[in-house]
Design an enzyme around this catalytic site. Sequence first.
Site, PDB file in Angstrom:
ATOM      1  N   CYS A 117       0.796  -1.118  -0.006  1.00  0.00           N
ATOM      2  CA  CYS A 117       0.133  -0.019   0.060  1.00  0.00           C
ATOM      3  C   CYS A 117       0.915   1.356   0.019  1.00  0.00           C
ATOM      4  O   CYS A 117       0.273   2.495  -0.148  1.00  0.00           O
ATOM      5  CB  CYS A 117      -0.830  -0.229   1.244  1.00  0.00           C
ATOM      6  SG  CYS A 117      -2.142  -1.138   1.009  1.00  0.00           S
ATOM      7  N   HIS A 257      -3.293   7.293   2.787  1.00  0.00           N
ATOM      8  CA  HIS A 257      -3.952   6.178   2.271  1.00  0.00           C
ATOM      9  C   HIS A 257      -5.225   5.770   2.827  1.00  0.00           C
ATOM     10  O   HIS A 257      -5.411   5.990   3.785  1.00  0.00           O
ATOM     11  CB  HIS A 257      -2.887   5.142   2.636  1.00  0.00           C
ATOM     12  CG  HIS A 257      -3.075   3.667   2.134  1.00  0.00           C
ATOM     13  ND1 HIS A 257      -3.572   3.193   0.914  1.00  0.00           N
ATOM     14  CD2 HIS A 257      -3.305   2.388   2.872  1.00  0.00           C
ATOM     15  CE1 HIS A 257      -3.903   2.069   0.836  1.00  0.00           C
ATOM     16  NE2 HIS A 257      -3.598   1.473   2.019  1.00  0.00           N
ATOM     17  N   ASN A 287     -10.146   0.340  -0.341  1.00  0.00           N
ATOM     18  CA  ASN A 287      -8.952   0.099  -0.485  1.00  0.00           C
ATOM     19  C   ASN A 287      -8.387  -0.349  -1.664  1.00  0.00           C
ATOM     20  O   ASN A 287      -8.456  -1.376  -2.052  1.00  0.00           O
ATOM     21  CB  ASN A 287      -8.048  -0.674   0.842  1.00  0.00           C
ATOM     22  CG  ASN A 287      -6.781  -0.414   0.737  1.00  0.00           C
ATOM     23  OD1 ASN A 287      -5.880   0.155   0.100  1.00  0.00           O
ATOM     24  ND2 ASN A 287      -6.331  -1.095   1.994  1.00  0.00           N
TER      25      ASN A 287
HETATM   26  O1  UT7 Z   1      -3.874  -1.046   3.718  1.00  0.00           O
HETATM   27  C1  UT7 Z   1      -2.870  -1.930   4.084  1.00  0.00           C
HETATM   28  C2  UT7 Z   1      -3.155  -1.934   5.526  1.00  0.00           C
HETATM   29  N1  UT7 Z   1      -4.190  -2.418   6.030  1.00  0.00           N
HETATM   30  C3  UT7 Z   1      -4.842  -1.790   7.049  1.00  0.00           C
HETATM   31  O2  UT7 Z   1      -4.629  -0.674   7.455  1.00  0.00           O
HETATM   32  C4  UT7 Z   1      -6.048  -2.664   7.668  1.00  0.00           C
HETATM   33  C5  UT7 Z   1      -5.916  -2.604   9.192  1.00  0.00           C
HETATM   34  N2  UT7 Z   1      -7.316  -3.217   9.774  1.00  0.00           N
HETATM   35  C6  UT7 Z   1      -8.352  -2.773   9.646  1.00  0.00           C
HETATM   36  O3  UT7 Z   1      -8.740  -1.867   9.058  1.00  0.00           O
HETATM   37  C7  UT7 Z   1      -9.349  -3.547  10.614  1.00  0.00           C
HETATM   38  O4  UT7 Z   1      -8.895  -4.327  11.508  1.00  0.00           O
HETATM   39  C8  UT7 Z   1     -10.567  -4.412   9.855  1.00  0.00           C
HETATM   40  C9  UT7 Z   1     -11.486  -3.603   9.181  1.00  0.00           C
HETATM   41  C10 UT7 Z   1      -9.693  -5.457   8.860  1.00  0.00           C
HETATM   42  C11 UT7 Z   1     -11.280  -5.346  10.958  1.00  0.00           C
HETATM   43  O5  UT7 Z   1     -11.705  -4.381  11.771  1.00  0.00           O
HETATM   44  P1  UT7 Z   1     -11.656  -4.490  13.505  1.00  0.00           P
HETATM   45  O6  UT7 Z   1     -12.473  -3.451  13.995  1.00  0.00           O
HETATM   46  O7  UT7 Z   1     -10.211  -4.706  13.592  1.00  0.00           O
HETATM   47  O8  UT7 Z   1     -12.243  -5.915  13.731  1.00  0.00           O
HETATM   48  P2  UT7 Z   1     -11.686  -7.277  14.394  1.00  0.00           P
HETATM   49  O9  UT7 Z   1     -10.763  -7.998  13.299  1.00  0.00           O
HETATM   50  O10 UT7 Z   1     -11.103  -6.990  15.502  1.00  0.00           O
HETATM   51  O11 UT7 Z   1     -12.945  -8.147  14.455  1.00  0.00           O
HETATM   52  C12 UT7 Z   1     -14.084  -7.685  15.210  1.00  0.00           C
HETATM   53  C13 UT7 Z   1     -15.162  -8.580  15.338  1.00  0.00           C
HETATM   54  C14 UT7 Z   1     -15.082 -10.243  15.227  1.00  0.00           C
HETATM   55  O12 UT7 Z   1     -15.895 -10.850  15.841  1.00  0.00           O
HETATM   56  P3  UT7 Z   1     -15.818 -11.367  17.530  1.00  0.00           P
HETATM   57  O13 UT7 Z   1     -14.428 -12.161  17.524  1.00  0.00           O
HETATM   58  O14 UT7 Z   1     -15.483  -9.914  18.275  1.00  0.00           O
HETATM   59  O15 UT7 Z   1     -16.786 -12.040  17.700  1.00  0.00           O
HETATM   60  C15 UT7 Z   1     -14.944 -10.511  13.831  1.00  0.00           C
HETATM   61  O16 UT7 Z   1     -15.013 -11.867  13.646  1.00  0.00           O
HETATM   62  O17 UT7 Z   1     -15.768  -8.319  13.915  1.00  0.00           O
HETATM   63  C16 UT7 Z   1     -15.858  -9.755  13.088  1.00  0.00           C
HETATM   64  N3  UT7 Z   1     -15.853  -9.391  11.884  1.00  0.00           N
HETATM   65  C17 UT7 Z   1     -16.938  -8.999  10.843  1.00  0.00           C
HETATM   66  N4  UT7 Z   1     -18.206  -9.108  11.190  1.00  0.00           N
HETATM   67  C18 UT7 Z   1     -19.097  -8.685  10.335  1.00  0.00           C
HETATM   68  C19 UT7 Z   1     -14.627  -9.288  10.988  1.00  0.00           C
HETATM   69  N5  UT7 Z   1     -15.090  -8.829   9.930  1.00  0.00           N
HETATM   70  C20 UT7 Z   1     -16.418  -8.731   9.660  1.00  0.00           C
HETATM   71  C21 UT7 Z   1     -17.323  -8.525   8.703  1.00  0.00           C
HETATM   72  N6  UT7 Z   1     -18.521  -8.313   8.895  1.00  0.00           N
HETATM   73  N7  UT7 Z   1     -16.904  -8.279   7.563  1.00  0.00           N
END
Ligand code: UT7
Length: 331
Positions: A117, A257, A287
């Site tokens: 990225c 970004h 993204n």
């Molecule tokens: O560009 C390159 C660099 N990349 C980035 O900068 C991305 C960085 N990361 C992020 O933007 C975020 O971590 C994400 C958007 C990928 C995920 O958001 P988050 O707030 O960090 O969610 P999480 O991974 O901590 O997951 C929270 C909950 C989980 O459920 P439990 O374990 O709390 O029951 C996930 O299973 O949300 C669940 N979850 C979803 N629920 C509905 C994960 N993905 C989804 C989804 N829809 N698509």
Amino acid sequence: MNKLTAAITAVGSHVPNFVMTNKMLEDIVETNDEWITSRTGIKERRILKPEEGEGTSFLAIKAAQDLLDKRNLDPSEIDLVIVATATPDSMVASTAAFVASEIGATNAFAYDLLAACSSFLFGMSTASGYIASGKYKKVLLIGADKMSSIIDYTDRTTCIIFGDGAGAVLFEPNTEGLGLQDEYLRADGGGRAYLGMEGGGSIMPATIESVKARKHYIFQEGRTVFKFAVSNMADVAEKIMVRNNLSHEDVSWLVPHQANKRIIDATAKRMGLDESKVLMNIERYGNTTSATLPLLLADFENKLKKGDNLVFAAFGGGFTWGSIFLKWAYN
Ligand code: UT7
């Protein structure tokens, strides 16, 4: 003679027609519009449909052509074409060489630049170095990615984030002190444990087993990447401000970004910037990896004024990240 700097003098862009909304993703994976919007800021993304049989070069060529048309530029004047991308058309043969030939940049050399990225941000440094050396007069830098080609549409943690697109900018010499002023670029190879693609490279060439195990798609440990992205993007943006004696009032625009609106908000907050100074289109494109920064410049081109202070910031796989301070060169 005044010092030679490298200024952006034209921009162009292209996104595919097909719009994949959050609602459509609800039919593909266990997710919902409310979760995606509140956690990422994304409402929809553009996808280059696989049945169209086109790769990243298709997007890059369209963005370059948009720039050439807008600027009425003869492509044979271009000295160098750089395609910043994480999704080249294929291994080995340079995507940029194909793009250069297709747009008629017959006198240019060309190569790809890959830093996930941060590819476009690092490409800005590369392009401006060639210009500031005095050796080259026109460098075309294109950020293009067909992320849908490496996304697993059964994995809700990645498929909701990424989209396809391309943007192009032209770097030319400037003697008024405009263009790229300063850069702070970083890398940390420990990051490859948290964001990457296991298959398809020299460690794990494609086999029937690797394909069956879905190793040719992006994996991401979202929460860990998020933590690194939030602190590192804010750190480098702040560092560029301090190093150049820029107060929040001096910064005209943050060009961040587009990975997650919450990461962008945290960076703006650390810089003391009001949301009105933050360029954002994540809600429409998601993204697009190497294309996020030039797509912002293309979308908001008519807001940018000669002499505006732009601070770019990016974070991506590797890890790679950094910030660039650039003075805008035209109205
Ligand atoms: O560009 C390159 C660099 N990349 C980035 O900068 C991305 C960085 N990361 C992020 O933007 C975020 O971590 C994400 C958007 C990928 C995920 O958001 P988050 O707030 O960090 O969610 P999480 O991974 O901590 O997951 C929270 C909950 C989980 O459920 P439990 O374990 O709390 O029951 C996930 O299973 O949300 C669940 N979850 C979803 N629920 C509905 C994960 N993905 C989804 C989804 N829809 N698509």
